[in-house]
Motif scaffolding. Structure first.
Motif, mmCIF file in Angstrom:
data_model
loop_
_atom_site.group_PDB
_atom_site.id
_atom_site.type_symbol
_atom_site.label_atom_id
_atom_site.label_comp_id
_atom_site.label_asym_id
_atom_site.label_seq_id
_atom_site.Cartn_x
_atom_site.Cartn_y
_atom_site.Cartn_z
ATOM 1 N N PHE A 20 0.650 14.871 32.064
ATOM 2 C CA PHE A 20 0.328 13.478 31.709
ATOM 3 C C PHE A 20 -0.049 12.664 32.949
ATOM 4 N N HIS A 29 -4.167 8.293 29.556
ATOM 5 C CA HIS A 29 -4.177 8.640 28.131
ATOM 6 C C HIS A 29 -3.497 7.516 27.351
ATOM 7 N N HIS A 67 -1.331 6.824 23.340
ATOM 8 C CA HIS A 67 -0.692 7.472 22.194
ATOM 9 C C HIS A 67 -0.846 6.599 20.951
ATOM 10 N N GLU A 110 5.316 4.647 23.385
ATOM 11 C CA GLU A 110 5.993 5.697 24.162
ATOM 12 C C GLU A 110 7.267 5.064 24.714
ATOM 13 N N HIS A 159 -2.317 4.664 30.049
ATOM 14 C CA HIS A 159 -1.284 4.851 31.074
ATOM 15 C C HIS A 159 -1.274 6.300 31.541
HETATM 16 FE FE LIG Z 1 2.092 8.987 27.733
#
Ligand SMILES: [Fe+2]
Length: 192
Positions: free
Chosen positions: A99, A103, A105, A109, A147
């Motif tokens: 990571f 990216h 989500h 998170e 992030h």
């Molecule tokens: Fe992440």
């Protein structure tokens, strides 16, 4: 000690803000729309405590977070140096790389750190907020926020993860990520 360093997207070498004061960190992150809080870590946990012991030790706080946000899947991830394992450097590199690029989500998170250290880099508007999380820190990265996460070249941390869906950890990676232009966790710690 937790640390927040805010940098302009266009100039990774300059620092707009740097603080290790939890109240300041909470305030600045809230202004950026990020929820951060601290939990007392005085739980009598052994260094080698397993997932169930950790979840039990923080049960009331974990239940409160889960109930307020419909988190149905809670687990614990642990990274510890294992000098006796000849494959550990490779495993650590693979884990760190996963990571390390920008990216987002589909869900928030949410991570609580009972021990160790890791750095979230939040790309919000024209700023990067690097948040070095240490024992006692809970950080919630809102769904859709770009992030990345650096666990350092010698990863060592325990993190409780909260998910609404079982695959909530899956990342949608950004093309032309800018992550590599910014100071790594190791560099931030060296400059502290
Ligand atoms: Fe992440």
């Amino acid at each position: 000690m937790t640390l927040l360093r805010t940098m302009p997207v266009q100039d990774p070498s300059s620092t707009l803000l740097s603080t290790e004061d939890p109240a300041e960190i909470t305030k600045h992150l809230a202004e950026a729309g990020i929820h951060y809080e601290r939990w007392n870590t005085d739980r009598g946990l052994a260094d080698d405590a397993g997932q169930e012991e950790i979840l039990q030790a923080y049960r009331s706080e974990i239940d409160a977070v889960s109930a307020s946000n419909d988190y149905e899947f809670i687990d614990v991830v642990q990274m510890r140096p294992a000098p006796e394992d000849p494959e550990w450097p490779e495993k650590a590199h693979a884990a760190r790389s996963r990571f390390l690029e920008e990216h987002r989500h589909a869900e928030d998170e949410v991570r609580f750190f009972p021990a160790g250290r890791g750095c979230f880099y939040l790309h919000i508007g024209d700023r990067i907020h690097a948040v070095v999380c240490e024992a006692g820190d809970l950080l919630s990265v809102p769904a859709g926020t770009v992030h990345w996460f650096d666990m350092g070249t010698v990863p060592e941390f325990t993190a409780v993860r909260f998910f609404q869906k079982e695959d909530g950890w899956v990342g949608d990676f950004v093309e032309n990520s800018i992550a590599s232009r910014f100071p790594t966790l190791d560099q931030i710690m060296a400059e502290r």
